[in-house]
Write a protein that holds these residues in place. Structure first.
Motif, PDB file in Angstrom:
ATOM      1  N   MET B 189       0.852  -1.174   0.000  1.00 59.81           N
ATOM      2  CA  MET B 189       0.000   0.000   0.000  1.00 59.81           C
ATOM      3  C   MET B 189       0.897   1.236   0.000  1.00 59.81           C
ATOM      4  O   MET B 189       1.524   1.572   0.996  1.00 59.81           O
ATOM      5  CB  MET B 189      -0.885  -0.018   1.246  1.00 59.81           C
ATOM      6  N   ALA B 190       0.968   1.888  -1.169  1.00 59.78           N
ATOM      7  CA  ALA B 190       1.966   2.944  -1.338  1.00 59.78           C
ATOM      8  C   ALA B 190       1.331   4.319  -1.266  1.00 59.78           C
ATOM      9  O   ALA B 190       0.200   4.522  -1.695  1.00 59.78           O
ATOM     10  CB  ALA B 190       2.657   2.777  -2.683  1.00 59.78           C
ATOM     11  N   SER B 191       2.078   5.283  -0.741  1.00 54.20           N
ATOM     12  CA  SER B 191       1.605   6.669  -0.690  1.00 54.20           C
ATOM     13  C   SER B 191       1.645   7.260  -2.094  1.00 54.20           C
ATOM     14  O   SER B 191       2.597   7.073  -2.837  1.00 54.20           O
ATOM     15  CB  SER B 191       2.508   7.484   0.239  1.00 54.20           C
ATOM     16  N   MET B 192       0.574   7.983  -2.448  1.00 52.39           N
ATOM     17  CA  MET B 192       0.517   8.625  -3.767  1.00 52.39           C
ATOM     18  C   MET B 192       1.044  10.053  -3.715  1.00 52.39           C
ATOM     19  O   MET B 192       0.995  10.775  -4.709  1.00 52.39           O
ATOM     20  CB  MET B 192      -0.938   8.671  -4.258  1.00 52.39           C
ATOM     21  N   GLY B 193       1.511  10.460  -2.536  1.00 53.25           N
ATOM     22  CA  GLY B 193       1.957  11.848  -2.412  1.00 53.25           C
ATOM     23  C   GLY B 193       0.788  12.817  -2.366  1.00 53.25           C
ATOM     24  O   GLY B 193       0.912  13.982  -2.720  1.00 53.25           O
ATOM     25  N   VAL B 194      -0.389  12.303  -1.959  1.00 50.54           N
ATOM     26  CA  VAL B 194      -1.592  13.147  -1.818  1.00 50.54           C
ATOM     27  C   VAL B 194      -1.989  13.115  -0.344  1.00 50.54           C
ATOM     28  O   VAL B 194      -2.284  12.057   0.197  1.00 50.54           O
ATOM     29  CB  VAL B 194      -2.736  12.601  -2.704  1.00 50.54           C
ATOM     30  N   TYR B 195      -1.912  14.261   0.319  1.00 52.86           N
ATOM     31  CA  TYR B 195      -2.171  14.313   1.767  1.00 52.86           C
ATOM     32  C   TYR B 195      -3.252  15.326   2.081  1.00 52.86           C
ATOM     33  O   TYR B 195      -3.347  16.365   1.426  1.00 52.86           O
ATOM     34  CB  TYR B 195      -0.923  14.773   2.526  1.00 52.86           C
ATOM     35  N   ILE B 196      -4.065  15.020   3.093  1.00 53.61           N
ATOM     36  CA  ILE B 196      -4.930  16.056   3.665  1.00 53.61           C
ATOM     37  C   ILE B 196      -4.552  16.186   5.143  1.00 53.61           C
ATOM     38  O   ILE B 196      -4.420  15.180   5.845  1.00 53.61           O
ATOM     39  CB  ILE B 196      -6.433  15.716   3.536  1.00 53.61           C
ATOM     40  N   PHE B 197      -4.328  17.412   5.594  1.00 51.45           N
ATOM     41  CA  PHE B 197      -4.004  17.666   6.997  1.00 51.45           C
ATOM     42  C   PHE B 197      -5.038  18.607   7.586  1.00 51.45           C
ATOM     43  O   PHE B 197      -5.582  19.463   6.884  1.00 51.45           O
ATOM     44  CB  PHE B 197      -2.641  18.363   7.121  1.00 51.45           C
ATOM     45  N   LYS B 198      -5.243  18.460   8.905  1.00 55.13           N
ATOM     46  CA  LYS B 198      -5.945  19.515   9.628  1.00 55.13           C
ATOM     47  C   LYS B 198      -4.981  20.694   9.668  1.00 55.13           C
ATOM     48  O   LYS B 198      -3.827  20.533  10.094  1.00 55.13           O
ATOM     49  CB  LYS B 198      -6.235  19.066  11.058  1.00 55.13           C
ATOM     50  N   TRP B 199      -5.423  21.847   9.240  1.00 57.58           N
ATOM     51  CA  TRP B 199      -4.462  22.942   9.112  1.00 57.58           C
ATOM     52  C   TRP B 199      -3.851  23.337  10.462  1.00 57.58           C
ATOM     53  O   TRP B 199      -2.638  23.544  10.568  1.00 57.58           O
ATOM     54  CB  TRP B 199      -5.109  24.141   8.407  1.00 57.58           C
ATOM     55  N   THR B 200      -4.688  23.379  11.519  1.00 57.54           N
ATOM     56  CA  THR B 200      -4.145  23.786  12.832  1.00 57.54           C
ATOM     57  C   THR B 200      -3.053  22.823  13.285  1.00 57.54           C
ATOM     58  O   THR B 200      -2.063  23.237  13.884  1.00 57.54           O
ATOM     59  CB  THR B 200      -5.266  23.798  13.883  1.00 57.54           C
ATOM     60  N   VAL B 201      -3.234  21.542  12.973  1.00 60.07           N
ATOM     61  CA  VAL B 201      -2.242  20.541  13.381  1.00 60.07           C
ATOM     62  C   VAL B 201      -0.975  20.691  12.544  1.00 60.07           C
ATOM     63  O   VAL B 201       0.139  20.763  13.061  1.00 60.07           O
ATOM     64  CB  VAL B 201      -2.827  19.110  13.234  1.00 60.07           C
ATOM     65  N   LEU B 202      -1.171  20.765  11.233  1.00 59.56           N
ATOM     66  CA  LEU B 202      -0.003  20.832  10.349  1.00 59.56           C
ATOM     67  C   LEU B 202       0.846  22.058  10.650  1.00 59.56           C
ATOM     68  O   LEU B 202       2.076  21.990  10.667  1.00 59.56           O
ATOM     69  CB  LEU B 202      -0.444  20.849   8.875  1.00 59.56           C
TER      70      LEU B 202
END
Lengths: 375, 400
Positions: B189-202
């Motif tokens: 299961m490979a990362s596609m380089g597509v991420y979603i972050f909670k902005w406050t956390v990131l």
């Protein structure tokens, strides 16, 4: 050409186009695989540096509005000037339109003309397939101190006689000044055929409209100019280059087929400027293993697995295996199913020709299938 | 204060050195693809189709062509009054200015931009993948799990797994471990380089990461491992569909060829998920008497007199009489004169192949070194070149 605005009549000469113009104006008739008729004159104006264009519409202009949008494809989504659609104008004291000719059609544009800062107007109908630059004609207009300049083309040899009805011929003197404007008749002896493209001093045009409205002057602009030849300085300007006029199914078909000629194709789409149209974001056309195409123009978004010869194929058309399309025009999103045979046929948009159907027309008797029909 | 639920940032600064001459003058995301597209059209169109209307494009390497291509964002419907597309190159700040050091640092340097929209979530994309993806489904998944971060993953063939960042998850798809390019992968299961972050956390992690001088400021190497080690809620979102990293000449050529399959894994004709691109203002393409075109994609403005098989013909390409093109990708404006034979080649924009050239036919020609950039017999010819009459070019050769 900063000092010039453009006016295009979206309508006129519809009668000969039959079912192609029941739902749309001649300006919005699809042509040459991915264009509408009006794209050519509008791109010519834009490429000449005109940035303020009004389009006079009469009836059924939904399809035209949809095509033009904000005018961004022609770079006409401007803060200053840009594109203005002028819908039919009627008020109690204005004359009833449609009966009185060009001046009453122009009355809706009075406001636009008055408020625009430009001093000159290029006025044309929409139904010319051409790629023109008006700069030289405009320079001549200013240098020769003309009030009106009429663009014409030399028609040689005088071969076609059928398409000449309702057309006007000019005579000019040595200096280029127009001495006669006459409708075609059997005794016609001029070869200078008017393109009905005019460069006019705006003040004169405003005067014509107001005066014409007041006295109820009738007729086409050619007739109106003809009446004033002696008093006003009107010049002719000879335009060479490819110009096709769309006023019947026959001329429509012929214009499409002429564009298959690579000399005409190269000039019409690239010289002196490019021709703009609405973008549809279709994928490239896919040719499958049984595709066999020759001497044809094909737009994007098609899937072709049949045989196509001497034809004009619009965007998103499907031609299935075993289908045979020859000397035909197939408009947007139409489908020709397996083993169907079409010759000398014009399919309007979204037509489906079912399996094994055979439609054979003649060059002199084209078969036209209405939009959305399933055959 | 106006705000956005989610905005996207596209990392488009990579040089793409493995694409050789194709990226000599343009950044990788601006490389042509599929006849009428550029690579960046895919993430941009995906954003538009996923109702994400605010996109920052982080550029650094050779940005000129990319900048003029994206322009106001109008072709992707991203010319908006609040939002739209922004080009974000590195810039001087009051104390200092520096290049983007890594993927995380690039986002760190643009925190002010992100703050303008005060988003709840931030979507990080890369500008070198070919795929169609509905990001709004991934965002729903991210929100439903109350995740701090969500990583989009795809199953890759096991033998290739060691080239990717690999996830290990529990039964709820929460990531327990992340391996960057592992030698012995525990999953595919490979990362596609597509991420979603909670902005406050990131935001906090970006600031922390920036202060860590030992960090190489990269999402895969630093930020995500740190988040995992601190037990944040990170989930894997399984993407099913076509996805291709086109970082090498071979993969770029393959991705182009895969469009020609009878039933391609990615359907370019799907009207519900169009890929938008800037239009070249060209007439329909013309196919002459005597031309043969099979199993190919041809787009507007091309004029074809020769034989084309299993190839991609971009806008404005001219192919002369008796020319034979097979298994090749011709970029916009390429001219192939009469009598040429071209096999398994990629030819850069506006290059002219003069009469009777033979390209990709001979195995070896003395004096022509196979290039490290090319493999599998692919010939690569750069943009804006003129290949002289009768030239022969062997397989695996790159011409600059």
């Amino acid at each position: 050409m900063k000092d010039v605005l453009g006016i295009i009549f979206a309508e006129g000469n519809e009668d000969g186009l039959g079912a192609l113009t029941t739902m749309r104006s001649v300006a919005a008739v699809p042509i040459a695989s991915r264009y509408r008729v009006i794209d050519f004159i509008m791109s010519s104006m834009v490429n000449s540096g005109i940035t303020n264009i009004g389009i006079i519409t009469q009836r059924n202009y939904k399809s035209l509005m949809d095509h033009l949008g904000s005018g961004k494809e022609w770079d006409l989504n401007r803060k200053i000037g840009g594109l203005l659609l002028i819908p039919p104008f009627s008020s109690k004291d204005a004359m009833n339109s449609n009966t009185l000719g060009d001046l009453s059609d122009l009355s809706g544009a009075l406001d636009f003309l008055e408020k625009s800062p430009q001093k000159y107007v290029v006025l044309s109908k929409s139904h010319l397939i051409c790629n023109l630059n008006f700069n030289e004609a405009f320079n001549q207009h200013v240098e020769r101190n003309a009030v009106v300049t009429i663009l014409y083309k030399n028609l040689e040899p005088m071969s076609e006689s059928s398409g000449l009805k309702n057309r006007y011929f000019l005579k000019t003197d040595d200096e280029g000044r127009i001495t006669e404007i006459k409708g075609y008749s059997s005794t016609n002896d001029s070869t200078s055929i008017s393109l009905n493209i005019y460069i006019i001093n705006k003040e004169f045009l405003l005067y014509l409209i107001r005066d014409g409205l007041a006295i109820g002057e009738k007729g086409t602009l050619s007739e109106i100019f003809s009446r004033r030849l002696q008093h006003m300085r009107m010049m002719g300007y000879n335009c060479d280059g490819f110009v096709a006029r769309i006023d019947s199914i026959k001329t429509y078909y012929q214009a499409n087929m002429m564009i298959l000629n690579q000399d005409i194709f190269g000039k019409l789409f690239f010289e002196p400027g490019l021709i703009y149209t609405k973008v549809k974001d279709e994928a490239p056309t896919k040719y499958q293993e049984s595709a066999a195409v020759k001497n044809s123009l094909i737009a994007d978004g098609c899937i072709i697995n049949g045989t196509v010869e001497n034809s004009i194929i619009f965007r998103g058309v499907k031609i299935e295996k075993g289908a045979y399309v020859k000397d035909s025009i197939i408009m947007q999103n139409s489908e020709v199913r397996e083993n169907a045979i079409l010759e000398h046929v014009i399919l309007d948009k979204e037509v489906i020709i079912r399996q094994d159907i055979r439609l054979t027309g003649q060059e002199s008797y084209l078969i036209l299938i209405n939009k959305g029909a399933i055959v | 204060m106006q705000k956005k639920e989610c905005i996207a940032l596209i990392l488009a600064g990579g040089q793409g050195s493995r694409l050789g001459v194709l990226t000599k003058k343009v950044a990788k995301p601006a490389v042509n693809f599929g006849g009428k597209y550029r690579i960046i059209d895919f993430p941009l169109s995906n954003c538009t189709n996923s109702n994400i209307d605010t996109v920052g494009v982080l550029t650094q390497y050779q940005p000129l062509e990319l900048n003029s291509y994206i322009g106001s964002g109008q072709p992707w419907d991203l010319d908006r009054s609040f939002g739209g597309v922004y080009l974000l190159p590195p810039y001087m700040k009051s104390e200092s200015g520096e290049w983007y050091k890594g993927t995380a640092n690039a986002i760190y340097q643009n925190m002010n931009f992100i703050q303008m929209y005060n988003p709840d979530h931030i979507l990080i994309l890369s500008g070198d993948h070919i795929y169609k993806m509905n990001y709004s489904k991934m965002l729903d998944f991210h929100i439903k799990n109350n995740a701090d971060a969500t990583i989009s993953c795809i199953d890759v063939p096991w033998e290739q797994a060691s080239r990717f960042g690999i996830m290990e998850t529990d039964q709820n798809m929460r990531i327990v471990k992340f391996y960057e390019k592992p030698l012995t992968p525990v999953s595919n299961m490979a990362s596609m380089g597509v991420y979603i972050f909670k902005w406050t956390v990131l935001k906090n992690y970006l600031i922390k990461d920036e202060m860590d001088t030992a960090s190489s400021n990269d999402f895969g190497k630093n930020v995500i491992p740190t988040m995992l080690s601190e037990d944040l809620r990170i989930f894997a979102y399984k993407f099913k569909g076509y996805w291709k990293d086109v970082g090498t000449i071979q993969s770029l050529w393959e991705a182009n060829m895969e469009l020609l399959y009878k039933k391609p894994a990615m359907n370019m004709f799907d009207k519900g998920w169009k890929i938008y691109s800037k239009n070249a203002i060209q007439p329909p393409h013309y196919v002459a008497d005597g031309a043969v075109i099979k199993d190919s994609l041809v787009t507007e403005g091309s004029v074809i007199y020769g034989k084309v098989k299993n190839s991609i013909i971009s806008s404005g390409v001219k192919i002369g009489k008796n020319a034979v093109i097979e298994n090749s990708v011709l970029f916009p404006g390429v001219v192939v004169e009469e009598g040429c034979t071209i096999k398994k080649a990629m030819i850069g924009e506006r290059t002219v192949i003069s009469e009777r050239c033979e390209i990709g036919v001979a195995e070896n020609i003395s004096g022509q070194e196979p290039s490290k950039i090319c493999s599998d017999g692919i010939v690569l010819i750069g943009p804006d070149l003129v290949i002289g009459k009768g030239t022969k070019i062997a397989k695996n050769v790159m011409v600059e």
